[in-house]
Design an enzyme around this catalytic site. Structure first.
Site, mmCIF file in Angstrom:
data_model
loop_
_atom_site.group_PDB
_atom_site.id
_atom_site.type_symbol
_atom_site.label_atom_id
_atom_site.label_comp_id
_atom_site.label_asym_id
_atom_site.label_seq_id
_atom_site.Cartn_x
_atom_site.Cartn_y
_atom_site.Cartn_z
ATOM 1 N N HIS A 96 0.806 -1.222 0.000
ATOM 2 C CA HIS A 96 0.000 0.000 0.000
ATOM 3 C C HIS A 96 0.841 1.275 0.000
ATOM 4 O O HIS A 96 0.291 2.351 0.241
ATOM 5 C CB HIS A 96 -0.916 0.028 1.220
ATOM 6 C CG HIS A 96 -2.129 -0.831 1.090
ATOM 7 N ND1 HIS A 96 -3.277 -0.420 0.436
ATOM 8 C CD2 HIS A 96 -2.380 -2.100 1.515
ATOM 9 C CE1 HIS A 96 -4.173 -1.386 0.489
ATOM 10 N NE2 HIS A 96 -3.662 -2.412 1.123
ATOM 11 N N LYS B 287 -7.983 13.594 4.592
ATOM 12 C CA LYS B 287 -7.090 12.439 4.559
ATOM 13 C C LYS B 287 -6.118 12.556 5.735
ATOM 14 O O LYS B 287 -6.110 13.566 6.426
ATOM 15 C CB LYS B 287 -6.328 12.350 3.233
ATOM 16 C CG LYS B 287 -5.719 13.653 2.763
ATOM 17 C CD LYS B 287 -5.175 13.530 1.353
ATOM 18 C CE LYS B 287 -6.266 13.547 0.329
ATOM 19 N NZ LYS B 287 -6.383 12.318 -0.445
ATOM 20 N N ARG B 288 -5.320 11.526 5.954
ATOM 21 C CA ARG B 288 -4.299 11.598 7.007
ATOM 22 C C ARG B 288 -3.435 12.836 6.820
ATOM 23 O O ARG B 288 -3.165 13.234 5.681
ATOM 24 C CB ARG B 288 -3.403 10.362 6.978
ATOM 25 C CG ARG B 288 -3.990 9.129 7.581
ATOM 26 C CD ARG B 288 -2.958 8.027 7.653
ATOM 27 N NE ARG B 288 -2.371 7.710 6.355
ATOM 28 C CZ ARG B 288 -1.077 7.831 6.060
ATOM 29 N NH1 ARG B 288 -0.216 8.296 6.947
ATOM 30 N NH2 ARG B 288 -0.627 7.489 4.859
ATOM 31 N N LYS C 15 1.156 14.323 1.466
ATOM 32 C CA LYS C 15 -0.193 14.634 0.981
ATOM 33 C C LYS C 15 -0.382 16.128 0.758
ATOM 34 O O LYS C 15 -1.359 16.563 0.162
ATOM 35 C CB LYS C 15 -1.233 14.087 1.959
ATOM 36 C CG LYS C 15 -1.220 12.557 2.037
ATOM 37 C CD LYS C 15 -2.232 12.041 3.057
ATOM 38 C CE LYS C 15 -2.141 10.532 3.212
ATOM 39 N NZ LYS C 15 -2.690 9.792 2.054
ATOM 40 N N THR D 175 -8.501 6.833 -1.908
ATOM 41 C CA THR D 175 -9.899 6.425 -2.086
ATOM 42 C C THR D 175 -10.847 7.587 -1.821
ATOM 43 O O THR D 175 -11.994 7.545 -2.275
ATOM 44 C CB THR D 175 -10.276 5.240 -1.180
ATOM 45 O OG1 THR D 175 -9.915 5.531 0.166
ATOM 46 C CG2 THR D 175 -9.580 3.972 -1.639
ATOM 47 N N LYS E 78 -14.563 8.557 -3.629
ATOM 48 C CA LYS E 78 -15.798 8.896 -2.897
ATOM 49 C C LYS E 78 -16.295 10.283 -3.303
ATOM 50 O O LYS E 78 -17.502 10.479 -3.521
ATOM 51 C CB LYS E 78 -15.525 8.855 -1.398
ATOM 52 C CG LYS E 78 -15.145 7.491 -0.870
ATOM 53 C CD LYS E 78 -14.466 7.587 0.494
ATOM 54 C CE LYS E 78 -13.768 6.276 0.835
ATOM 55 N NZ LYS E 78 -12.831 6.409 1.959
#
Length: 803
Positions: free
Chosen positions: A350, A536-537, A542, A644, A648
């Site tokens: 992952h 998100k985290r 990110k 993901t 969504k």
């Protein structure tokens, strides 16, 4: 299931009397929730038993999905939907003077995951049951889950999230299925008269692993699989002589299943995490072997009836643990045991982040798991010996399990599995060509791609019922079981009436979210603004920082010219930082400080607002995602495995603003260049910078006036209360190289945001883009992903639907 409203009301009143000995008029919301949960379980219990019995009678091959995280979300409405009785129950409760939505809010949000990994696992087990795949989840029943996030003066503070405080109505404790897991001690091997090496243990610590089973209900198909979560307890003792010693032992053992991802900044925290990983691996595999033996088959045939999937590196100890059982308990020789193990195991990678590819000090594993360490050493020795005859020494050394005083878990998972998959086309390519290139040379046939997916049931049918109703009116409901049928919506891309209905639904969802924010944060946000979402985290790759720097640039622009032509924006963040990840926690503080500055600046009014929700999780996501206009997917290209949230948000009609990273590439291919906004470095450009070392972040600070002012704003007192954090972030970007190329991509990102601003002003064009995104989202259903796992990796049966 077939259930009339009259029958439901009778059953509900009867269950309330049985559980609480009270009438509806006396009951409160909590009693109503527990009653409804017990009633749903009673409705599903027969099919749960029938499903398991059918698997046994037909000797079905079954898959077991081992994951450290299962971020389930609330299960009440999900179970009602999948049983096909959501509307019946909602109407029946209304007749009884009860609001289903109020009951649903009572259910705790299980904190059994941290982000995409855990939510993917939850989507997968839902899709496995829906696709009639005989497959089950295996994990840990964390008492406190991750942590409850609070903001105190803008800082993240971690509090325990005791989601089990009032019990869990969905689970069943299975004490008869408990197993012992062994830690510590000394172990040595002695050869028996039959020539078999038999292990002997001394001074071990025994932990009782008790399973709690939760039904996983398939959508309208009577299939109910199982999520088995293990709790650590002290084995029964009849000879307790030292009470305080016993209490210490109990606390030490029970800590194994208390907290997801304990603080890994110290040795004790890392040791506890390793304990957790072996605990649920050993318990799960022992349980599987016990179940397999009911079929009265030889262990040589285990791979014909059992598939074990290693979700990320946390369950990598599945490999040596199965070997331990086959060697020590089933008395198989090494070659046969290894052949069985490799054919049973499969592994999903992952990440491409090296720090996320777990490795453990030899001393830690050899002390905590002495027999497992012996087996790992032998796996490593045999691998090295075999590969030394086939490949250059450098490749063999780089692919060993034991290297540099550490045991490399990803290496063990790859060597011990027959399949290794990435989770997006780009991610898999990077694994093969860069991160795991040596392994790809050694095992080219093992590598394959399975792009992640999401379940449309939770993320559209439950989270966005108005949109679901619109889709059903336009194209029927076949998409609910064949999600690619959403493509039929494209027929309405030029239908003004449909596009305006779509806009009205988005506005309604934005109003609902605005009401929630007003109620929970006492902050007023404008539903006419662009709702720009990054959920998100919190991790530097990110690039929440890139988003924040752009917000500051808009703020300065409005301060210079209050009449600047900027469409109102609400920037919405949801993120937790790992407790020991100092830099991520500094970014959280900085975002909150900028939010405090902007949200209270009367001169800015409704032009800009920042909303950073506390304790982001599944239930909050279900409120945010339907209200989102813009989906921020801005990780540095080559760093996000898949993502993901992008799927969504796309499914709910948000427009993706993205780098070509992870599954963003496939989203672009699905919707076309005109219906996504792409910016920034490409993967090959990032690796070119790595290759030639030419990136100089300071030059962007010195040569871009907008960026210069924004970065100075971090350190010149513009942002009250965040001087230390501002300096730390400034230094990381300007002085210390800007690891994730935030400054390099800033100008392209700002231009992309200007493009978003202009696109949004044309309502019909924007809604056309939104509709095309919804129409293209069906291919990203986790139903299709798990069907690919079932047919191409696990070799188990499934109900296949066309993609």
């Amino acid at each position: 299931m077939d259930l009339s409203k009259r029958k439901f009301k009778e059953d509900f009143k009867k269950m309330l009397t049985e559980v609480y000995s009270m009438d509806i008029s006396e009951s409160e919301t909590t009693e109503q929730y527990v009653t409804l949960g017990n009633l749903i379980r009673s409705y599903s219990s027969k099919n749960w038993g029938r499903t398991n019995q059918r698997y046994i009678e037909k000797k079905k091959k079954q898959a077991y999905y081992f994951s450290m995280e299962f971020l389930l979300g609330r299960m009440l409405k999900s179970n009602l939907l999948n049983l096909g009785i959501l509307d019946t129950v909602r109407d029946g409760l209304r007749d009884l003077g009860i609001d289903l939505e109020e009951i649903a809010q009572i259910e705790p949000d299980p904190g059994l995951g941290n982000g995409g990994l855990g939510r993917l696992a939850a989507c997968f087990i839902d899709s496995m049951a829906t696709s009639e795949i005989p497959a089950h989840g295996n994990g840990i029943r964390f008492k406190y889950g991750l942590f409850k996030q609070k903001f105190v003066n803008g800082y993240q503070v971690e509090l325990p999230e005791n989601w089990l405080q009032n019990g869990n109505v969905w689970e069943t404790r299975k004490m008869h299925a408990a197993v012992n897991v062994r830690f510590y001690g000394k172990v040595w091997l002695e050869q028996t008269s039959a020539g078999v090496l038999e292990p002997h243990y001394e001074d071990t610590q025994e932990v009782l692993a008790v399973p709690y089973d939760t039904p996983v209900v398939g959508f309208n198909n009577d299939v109910i699989n199982t999520l088995r979560l293990w709790s650590a307890e002290v084995p029964p003792q009849d000879d307790i002589t030292d009470y305080w010693s016993y209490i210490h032992q109990r606390n030490q053992i029970e800590s194994i299943s208390e907290v997801l991802y304990p603080d890994d900044s110290n040795y004790e925290g890392r040791l506890l995490r390793l304990k957790q990983e072996y605990f649920f691996v050993s318990a799960g595999i022992q349980s599987i072997i016990r179940h397999y033996k009911k079929m009265d088959l030889s262990m040589n045939h285990l791979a014909e009836k059992v598939a074990i999937h290693i979700n990320d590196t946390h369950p990598a100890l599945c490999v040596p643990e199965l070997m331990r059982i086959l060697l020590d308990e089933e008395k198989m020789d090494w070659e046969h045991a290894w052949n069985v193990t490799v054919n049973v195991m499969s592994y999903t990678n992952h990440t491409i982040m090296s720090e996320a590819l777990e490795k453990w000090p030899i001393e830690m594993i050899s002390t905590l798991l002495p027999r497992i360490y012996q087996i790992i050493c032998e796996i490593d020795r045999r691998f090295t010996m075999k590969m030394s005859t086939l490949f250059e020494r450098e490749i063999v050394e780089r692919t060993r399990i034991i290297e540099g005083g550490h045991v490399k878990m990803a290496h063990m998972a790859i060597i011990g599995s027959h399949s290794v998959n990435g989770v997006a086309q780009l991610h898999t390519t990077i694994l093969k060509e860069k991160v795991l290139h040596d392994f790809f040379l050694v095992y080219p046939s093992k590598f394959n791609n399975k792009t992640n997916g999401i379940t449309q049931r939770r993320w559209l049918m439950l989270a966005n019922e108005p949109l679901c109703d619109l889709i059903n009116r336009k194209i029927g409901n076949e998409w609910e079981t064949t999600p690619t049928e959403l493509k039929m919506l494209k027929a309405f891309r030029d239908d003004e009436k449909t596009l305006l209905e779509l806009a009205q639904i988005k506005r309604l969802n934005k109003e609902r979210f605005a009401e929630h924010i007003k109620k929970t944060m006492d902050l007023t946000i404008n539903p006419d603004a662009i709702f720009d979402v990054q959920i998100k985290r919190l991790h530097a790759y990110k690039r929440q920082l890139l988003n924040l720097l752009h917000i500051l640039s808009l703020y300065f622009q409005l301060k210079d010219d209050p009449q600047a032509d900027i469409h109102p924006r609400v920037f919405i963040f949801g993120a937790k930082a790992a407790p020991s990840y100092t830099y991520a926690k500094q970014i959280i503080k900085l975002i909150n400080s900028v939010a405090d500055l902007i949200n209270h600046d009367a001169a800015i009014a409704d032009k800009l607002k920042i909303v950073f929700v506390e304790n982001y999780g599944v239930s909050l996501a279900e409120k945010i995602i339907p209200a989102a206009d813009v989906s921020e997917q801005i990780s540095l290209a080559s760093k996000e495995a898949s993502g993901t949230s992008n799927m969504k948000l796309m499914l709910n009609g948000a427009i993706t603003l993205a780098t070509l990273d992870g599954a963003n590439v496939e989203i672009r291919d699905r919707v076309g260049e005109k219906n996504i906004v792409i910016f920034g470095l490409r993967e090959d450009e990032v690796y070119q910078y790595y290759h030639d070392g030419s990136y100089q972040s300071r030059s962007y600070y010195e040569n871009n006036p907008v960026l210069h002012r924004v970065l100075n704003g971090l350190i010149d007192g513009t942002i009250p209360g965040a001087e230390a954090e501002g300096r730390s972030v400034f230094d990381s970007l300007v002085q210390y190289g800007d690891e994730y190329f935030v400054l390099r991509d800033f100008e392209a990102y700002a231009d992309a945001q200007k493009h978003i601003d202009q696109l949004y002003r044309d309502t019909l064009q924007w809604q056309k883009m939104a509709l095309i995104n919804i129409a293209g989202a069906g291919v990203f259903s986790s139903d299709y992903t798990v069907q690919q796992y079932a047919s191409q990796i696990w070799d188990v049966s499934s109900k296949v639907r066309n993609i």
